[in-house]
Motif scaffolding. Sequence first.
Motif, mmCIF file in Angstrom:
data_model
loop_
_atom_site.group_PDB
_atom_site.id
_atom_site.type_symbol
_atom_site.label_atom_id
_atom_site.label_comp_id
_atom_site.label_asym_id
_atom_site.label_seq_id
_atom_site.Cartn_x
_atom_site.Cartn_y
_atom_site.Cartn_z
ATOM 1 N N GLY A 333 0.827 -1.200 0.000
ATOM 2 C CA GLY A 333 0.000 0.000 0.000
ATOM 3 C C GLY A 333 0.859 1.246 0.000
ATOM 4 N N ASN A 334 0.486 2.257 -0.810
ATOM 5 C CA ASN A 334 1.261 3.491 -0.933
ATOM 6 C C ASN A 334 0.337 4.693 -0.846
ATOM 7 O OD1 ASN A 334 3.931 2.219 -1.890
ATOM 8 N ND2 ASN A 334 2.430 1.421 -3.336
ATOM 9 N N PHE A 335 0.862 5.773 -0.304
ATOM 10 C CA PHE A 335 0.085 7.009 -0.216
ATOM 11 C C PHE A 335 1.042 8.193 -0.316
ATOM 12 C CE2 PHE A 335 -1.694 10.581 2.181
ATOM 13 C CZ PHE A 335 -2.903 10.752 1.507
ATOM 14 N N ARG A 336 0.606 9.225 -1.044
ATOM 15 C CA ARG A 336 1.402 10.452 -1.202
ATOM 16 C C ARG A 336 0.459 11.651 -1.181
ATOM 17 N NH1 ARG A 336 6.515 11.872 -3.619
ATOM 18 N NH2 ARG A 336 6.505 13.996 -4.442
ATOM 19 N N TRP A 337 0.924 12.734 -0.550
ATOM 20 C CA TRP A 337 0.126 13.949 -0.460
ATOM 21 C C TRP A 337 0.946 15.132 -0.959
ATOM 22 C CZ3 TRP A 337 -4.659 15.636 0.016
ATOM 23 C CH2 TRP A 337 -4.885 16.961 0.383
ATOM 24 N N GLU A 338 0.409 15.835 -1.968
ATOM 25 C CA GLU A 338 1.026 17.039 -2.513
ATOM 26 C C GLU A 338 0.445 18.248 -1.788
ATOM 27 O OE1 GLU A 338 3.398 17.059 -4.755
ATOM 28 O OE2 GLU A 338 3.348 14.956 -5.371
ATOM 29 N N TRP A 339 1.293 18.980 -1.075
ATOM 30 C CA TRP A 339 0.806 20.078 -0.256
ATOM 31 C C TRP A 339 0.369 21.278 -1.094
ATOM 32 C CZ3 TRP A 339 -0.418 19.899 4.746
ATOM 33 C CH2 TRP A 339 0.071 18.836 5.489
ATOM 34 N N ARG A 340 1.023 21.560 -2.210
ATOM 35 C CA ARG A 340 0.643 22.730 -3.002
ATOM 36 C C ARG A 340 -0.684 22.521 -3.716
ATOM 37 N NH1 ARG A 340 2.701 27.332 -5.358
ATOM 38 N NH2 ARG A 340 1.712 27.897 -7.346
ATOM 39 N N GLU A 341 -0.801 21.403 -4.445
ATOM 40 C CA GLU A 341 -2.031 21.142 -5.194
ATOM 41 C C GLU A 341 -3.116 20.506 -4.333
ATOM 42 O OE1 GLU A 341 1.298 20.475 -8.322
ATOM 43 O OE2 GLU A 341 0.931 19.831 -6.264
ATOM 44 N N ARG A 342 -2.735 20.014 -3.143
ATOM 45 C CA ARG A 342 -3.671 19.294 -2.273
ATOM 46 C C ARG A 342 -4.289 18.113 -3.013
ATOM 47 N NH1 ARG A 342 -4.413 22.057 2.373
ATOM 48 N NH2 ARG A 342 -3.826 24.268 2.382
ATOM 49 N N ILE A 343 -3.418 17.345 -3.645
ATOM 50 C CA ILE A 343 -3.842 16.182 -4.420
ATOM 51 C C ILE A 343 -3.263 14.925 -3.774
ATOM 52 C CG2 ILE A 343 -3.655 14.998 -6.640
ATOM 53 C CD1 ILE A 343 -3.587 17.665 -8.007
ATOM 54 N N PRO A 344 -4.123 13.976 -3.404
ATOM 55 C CA PRO A 344 -3.617 12.694 -2.904
ATOM 56 C C PRO A 344 -3.438 11.716 -4.061
ATOM 57 C CG PRO A 344 -5.978 12.782 -2.577
ATOM 58 C CD PRO A 344 -5.585 14.080 -3.243
ATOM 59 N N SER A 345 -2.491 10.832 -3.928
ATOM 60 C CA SER A 345 -2.326 9.740 -4.886
ATOM 61 C C SER A 345 -1.884 8.509 -4.109
ATOM 62 C CB SER A 345 -1.305 10.092 -5.971
ATOM 63 O OG SER A 345 -0.037 10.360 -5.402
ATOM 64 N N GLY A 346 -2.244 7.351 -4.618
ATOM 65 C CA GLY A 346 -1.911 6.134 -3.909
ATOM 66 C C GLY A 346 -2.139 4.912 -4.769
ATOM 67 N N SER A 347 -1.786 3.775 -4.238
ATOM 68 C CA SER A 347 -1.964 2.522 -4.971
ATOM 69 C C SER A 347 -2.021 1.368 -3.982
ATOM 70 C CB SER A 347 -0.827 2.296 -5.975
ATOM 71 O OG SER A 347 0.422 2.165 -5.304
ATOM 72 N N PHE A 348 -2.616 0.280 -4.441
ATOM 73 C CA PHE A 348 -2.691 -0.945 -3.664
ATOM 74 C C PHE A 348 -2.399 -2.101 -4.602
ATOM 75 C CE2 PHE A 348 -4.918 -4.697 -2.084
ATOM 76 C CZ PHE A 348 -4.408 -4.776 -0.795
ATOM 77 N N SER A 349 -1.490 -2.982 -4.194
ATOM 78 C CA SER A 349 -1.064 -4.082 -5.051
ATOM 79 C C SER A 349 -1.112 -5.394 -4.274
ATOM 80 C CB SER A 349 0.354 -3.850 -5.581
ATOM 81 O OG SER A 349 0.436 -2.636 -6.285
#
Length: 406
Positions: A333-349
């Motif tokens: 499981g992965n998670f990333r948060w962009e503070w400027r754009e306030r966009i989350p991204s992630g994945s599950f494998s």
Amino acid sequence: DTAFILAKRLDFAKLGRSILHIPLQNQVTGLNTLLAAKGVFVRQYGPAGSGSVSRRGADPSQIQVLWNGMVLNSPMLGQADLSLVQLFGNADVSFTEGCNSSFYGSGSVGGTLNVSHRAPLAVGAEWKGGISYGSFNQYTAMGEVAQKTQHGFISAAICRSAAENKYRYAGEYGRGIMNNAAFGYSGGRLSAGFNNKKWDVTAHAEIQGNERGLGSVPGTTMNNGWQKDRNARAVAETVYKGSRVRWVNRLGSIADEFIYHNDFTHTRDSSRSLNTQMQSELYLNAGAVQWVTGFDYSHTVGWVKTYGGKQVLQFPAQFLSAAIIKGTLSLLGNFRWEWRERIPSGSFSLEYKKWNNVSLRWNAGTSFRRTTMFCSCCTAPGHASPHKICLLLAVIDLARAGGLTE
């Protein structure tokens, strides 16, 4: 003997995905030709045009290109020119399928192309060289010298490639020989490193440049113009190695200058960018569970001559990933948060491997692509919206390409 954690951040993207490892074997060829020979679709814009990779239906700006852990995609163009990536020498190339934005941020809808340089494998002096020659007076010459000891190494590599590209063509405008399509590239790289039981320190610096003619108008003797691209990049990395902890810190900068000359309107334009990246990664081996967490920070400065102004943007981000490997079943499981754009991204494998040569894989993820840098007038108070301004600039560019004046 003490065992150390050797995982890299991109290793956490491999579970549940297809990985293409591309052996170099000291080939005297560019990244464009090498990838095409390994089944990766490369978009080549004319014999002297820039080359970019496309995969799984994604355009080049949706393919992330990494150079020694740094994102190489231009903040002005949104993509990376593969002709500016020197491979000869001690280098590793791999391509990870699927969206991996949770690892390095924007631009990996179709996958991540990773190019990294390393120390020589054997202790002692090493030198190698090669040259190739083909039709249209195309040649490539490369060389590298290196010295490795028990606690460090140093290496230097150079490359020169050129082609006249005076090929014959036939079409609705008649027959002829293409002019103004010559291509020239020069580049050099210097690498050095030091290591002991607990710490590794490495550094890489490159200077790359190319110049290409944009061809002639079929049926006429008029040339389309020419363009130059200058690129300088450097990165330094420190790694702390422990039995259960691995701490990686990376600081680098990429400077790029792009110059375009239009022979129709006798205009000359240029764009410049300076992208400084800082990365910190902490790995923890907790038995069946492996963790990685850290933060990225990117400081980007862009400047365009004709449309005026300089823009400065900052992109901080945090990420967290966990992998559980137990017997025949692996979860990630992965998670990333962009503070400027306030966009989350992630994945599950998920990967289930019951037999030696057969495995079942499943993965799902989200990804995004950051917009390229706007000119300063797009965000200035009292001006039109960025979409209208950028549409106007695109129309002006099309008029120039068609030989018209504003």
